[in-house]
Scaffold this motif. Structure first.
Motif, mmCIF file in Angstrom:
data_model
loop_
_atom_site.group_PDB
_atom_site.id
_atom_site.type_symbol
_atom_site.label_atom_id
_atom_site.label_comp_id
_atom_site.label_asym_id
_atom_site.label_seq_id
_atom_site.Cartn_x
_atom_site.Cartn_y
_atom_site.Cartn_z
ATOM 1 N N THR A 116 -8.048 -14.009 3.327
ATOM 2 C CA THR A 116 -6.781 -14.107 2.873
ATOM 3 C C THR A 116 -5.408 -13.311 2.992
ATOM 4 O O THR A 116 -6.265 -12.626 3.383
ATOM 5 N N PHE A 117 -4.105 -13.409 3.102
ATOM 6 C CA PHE A 117 -3.865 -12.252 3.253
ATOM 7 C C PHE A 117 -3.867 -11.477 2.011
ATOM 8 O O PHE A 117 -4.484 -11.797 1.431
ATOM 9 N N GLY A 118 -3.729 -10.022 2.751
ATOM 10 C CA GLY A 118 -4.136 -9.210 1.291
ATOM 11 C C GLY A 118 -5.174 -8.749 1.091
ATOM 12 O O GLY A 118 -5.360 -7.575 0.457
ATOM 13 N N GLY A 119 -5.526 -8.498 2.084
ATOM 14 C CA GLY A 119 -7.481 -8.226 2.489
ATOM 15 C C GLY A 119 -8.438 -8.779 1.502
ATOM 16 O O GLY A 119 -9.145 -8.302 0.942
ATOM 17 N N PHE A 120 -8.147 -9.910 0.946
ATOM 18 C CA PHE A 120 -8.898 -11.090 -0.130
ATOM 19 C C PHE A 120 -9.375 -11.749 0.666
ATOM 20 O O PHE A 120 -9.390 -12.476 1.531
ATOM 21 N N ALA A 121 -11.476 -11.723 -0.021
ATOM 22 C CA ALA A 121 -11.924 -12.657 0.889
ATOM 23 C C ALA A 121 -12.827 -12.682 -0.394
ATOM 24 O O ALA A 121 -13.100 -12.692 -1.805
#
Length: 76
Positions: free
Chosen positions: A28-33
């Motif tokens: 996702t946006f912002g470095g989330f997985a």
């Protein structure tokens, strides 16, 4: 057979890949997985805030790439 799942992400989803119904990855946006194990989504620590724009599956490993040259190997 497809089944609807509720996304755990509050940010925009940029990529979704999997090797099977019990091994699905989301970035996702912002470095989330996140990883789906066939029953539930779990957040994955990435140590980046760079948006992860794409995912590739290499065997059972997920590789995420994103802004600022981020390249991550993800593991549940």
């Amino acid at each position: 057979e497809w089944t609807q799942q509720t996304s755990p992400a509050s940010n925009d989803i940029y990529a979704l890949r999997g090797s099977g119904p019990a091994d699905v990855w989301m970035s996702t946006f912002g470095g989330f997985a996140y990883h789906f194990d066939g029953a539930a989504w779990s957040p994955i620590f990435t140590d980046t805030r760079s948006s992860l724009n794409a995912l590739a599956m290499v065997g059972s490993q997920a590789i995420a790439v994103g802004e600022s040259g981020a390249v991550l190997r993800l593991a549940p």
